[in-house]
Design a protein around this motif. Structure first.
Motif, PDB file in Angstrom:
ATOM      1  N   ARG A   3       0.879  -1.174   0.000  1.00  0.00           N
ATOM      2  CA  ARG A   3       0.000   0.000   0.000  1.00  0.00           C
ATOM      3  C   ARG A   3       0.911   1.217   0.000  1.00  0.00           C
ATOM      4  O   ARG A   3       1.868   1.291   0.762  1.00  0.00           O
ATOM      5  N   THR A  47      -3.035   0.537  -3.705  1.00  0.00           N
ATOM      6  CA  THR A  47      -2.397  -0.759  -3.528  1.00  0.00           C
ATOM      7  C   THR A  47      -1.908  -1.187  -4.899  1.00  0.00           C
ATOM      8  O   THR A  47      -2.664  -1.141  -5.868  1.00  0.00           O
ATOM      9  N   THR A  77       5.932   4.623   1.129  1.00  0.00           N
ATOM     10  CA  THR A  77       5.276   3.598   1.939  1.00  0.00           C
ATOM     11  C   THR A  77       4.733   4.236   3.211  1.00  0.00           C
ATOM     12  O   THR A  77       5.074   5.381   3.542  1.00  0.00           O
ATOM     13  N   ARG A  78       3.947   3.477   3.933  1.00  0.00           N
ATOM     14  CA  ARG A  78       3.418   3.949   5.212  1.00  0.00           C
ATOM     15  C   ARG A  78       4.563   4.309   6.157  1.00  0.00           C
ATOM     16  O   ARG A  78       4.535   5.329   6.840  1.00  0.00           O
ATOM     17  N   ASP A  79       5.597   3.462   6.203  1.00  0.00           N
ATOM     18  CA  ASP A  79       6.734   3.723   7.084  1.00  0.00           C
ATOM     19  C   ASP A  79       7.452   5.009   6.706  1.00  0.00           C
ATOM     20  O   ASP A  79       7.910   5.756   7.580  1.00  0.00           O
ATOM     21  N   CYS A  82       5.324   7.877   7.924  1.00  0.00           N
ATOM     22  CA  CYS A  82       5.487   7.966   9.381  1.00  0.00           C
ATOM     23  C   CYS A  82       6.819   8.647   9.728  1.00  0.00           C
ATOM     24  O   CYS A  82       6.870   9.522  10.587  1.00  0.00           O
ATOM     25  N   LYS A 174      -0.667  13.743   9.114  1.00  0.00           N
ATOM     26  CA  LYS A 174      -1.319  12.948  10.167  1.00  0.00           C
ATOM     27  C   LYS A 174      -2.656  12.403   9.681  1.00  0.00           C
ATOM     28  O   LYS A 174      -3.009  11.255   9.955  1.00  0.00           O
ATOM     29  N   LEU A 177      -1.864   9.590   7.208  1.00  0.00           N
ATOM     30  CA  LEU A 177      -1.393   8.402   7.922  1.00  0.00           C
ATOM     31  C   LEU A 177      -2.550   7.663   8.584  1.00  0.00           C
ATOM     32  O   LEU A 177      -2.604   6.429   8.544  1.00  0.00           O
ATOM     33  N   ALA A 178      -3.493   8.394   9.135  1.00  0.00           N
ATOM     34  CA  ALA A 178      -4.665   7.764   9.751  1.00  0.00           C
ATOM     35  C   ALA A 178      -5.455   6.975   8.701  1.00  0.00           C
ATOM     36  O   ALA A 178      -5.954   5.883   8.987  1.00  0.00           O
ATOM     37  N   LYS A 179      -5.556   7.508   7.480  1.00  0.00           N
ATOM     38  CA  LYS A 179      -6.250   6.804   6.402  1.00  0.00           C
ATOM     39  C   LYS A 179      -5.478   5.570   5.951  1.00  0.00           C
ATOM     40  O   LYS A 179      -6.066   4.572   5.539  1.00  0.00           O
ATOM     41  N   MET A 180      -4.150   5.638   5.986  1.00  0.00           N
ATOM     42  CA  MET A 180      -3.336   4.489   5.582  1.00  0.00           C
ATOM     43  C   MET A 180      -3.454   3.356   6.584  1.00  0.00           C
ATOM     44  O   MET A 180      -3.316   2.186   6.224  1.00  0.00           O
ATOM     45  N   ASP A 181      -3.693   3.697   7.840  1.00  0.00           N
ATOM     46  CA  ASP A 181      -3.871   2.665   8.878  1.00  0.00           C
ATOM     47  C   ASP A 181      -5.240   2.086   8.748  1.00  0.00           C
ATOM     48  O   ASP A 181      -5.600   1.052   9.017  1.00  0.00           O
TER      49      ASP A 181
END
Length: 181
Positions: A3, A47, A77-79, A82, A174, A177-181
């Motif tokens: 993702r 994705t 990426t998400r990382d 972050c 932020k 990131l909340a949407k990616m989680d």
């Protein structure tokens, strides 16, 4: 399947108007899966099997062909998203940190040479209250008094660093990131 966050530059600024529903539909037609847009400023979560660098080129081609203007795409990426929040030295709590609206992470197309960044710092010294730091393909920038009053425009930064970039403030990151989680 990975993702990713695709940060598209030049979306809904300077006459480059794109409805997020249209962008989402075009990307789905082009084979991207689980497409989700966040805000109206070119933040797209997708994705896809392809590597980030391949996705960047493909997204730039799609925007040009389907919407008629050039955009830069930074895929992370998400990382990495972050890290762009957590490693930003101007973000946090306390008097030494800026407001989430003024503190930005500028995602860069490549890692600029340290010498170019140092020259930017030297050139800017004494000209404004902004604070800058360099990360991994990210420029951290605290605009302190606002983007609109700063001489550090995206075009200026791109010329000095020798690479393209697209900025997001801490509030936006932020939310993304909340949407990616």
């Amino acid at each position: 399947m990975p993702r990713y966050l695709a940060l598209l530059g030049s979306i809904n600024i300077g006459g480059n108007r794109v409805k997020m529903a249209a962008l989402k539909a075009v990307l789905a037609e082009e084979g991207f899966r689980e497409v989700e847009t966040v805000a109206a400023s070119g933040n797209v979560i997708v994705t896809d099997r392809r590597q980030a660098s391949t996705l960047e080129r493909r997204l730039e081609e799609i925007i040009s062909a389907r919407f008629g203007f050039r955009s830069c795409a930074m895929v992370r990426t998400r990382d990495e998203v972050c890290a762009a929040i957590d490693e930003n030295p101007f973000h946090g709590t306390g008097p030494e940190h800026g407001s989430d609206r003024m503190v930005h992470s500028i995602f860069l197309s490549e890692q600029p040479e340290q010498a170019r960044f140092d020259a930017l710092l030297d050139e800017h010294k004494g000209k404004g209250s902004e604070r800058l730091a360099l990360g991994d393909r990210v420029l951290y920038l605290d605009y302190v008094h606002g983007v609109g009053v700063s001489d550090l425009s995206s075009k200026f930064l791109e010329r000095r660093l020798g690479c393209k970039g697209t900025a997001r403030n801490m509030n936006s990151l932020k939310n993304i990131l909340a949407k990616m989680d």
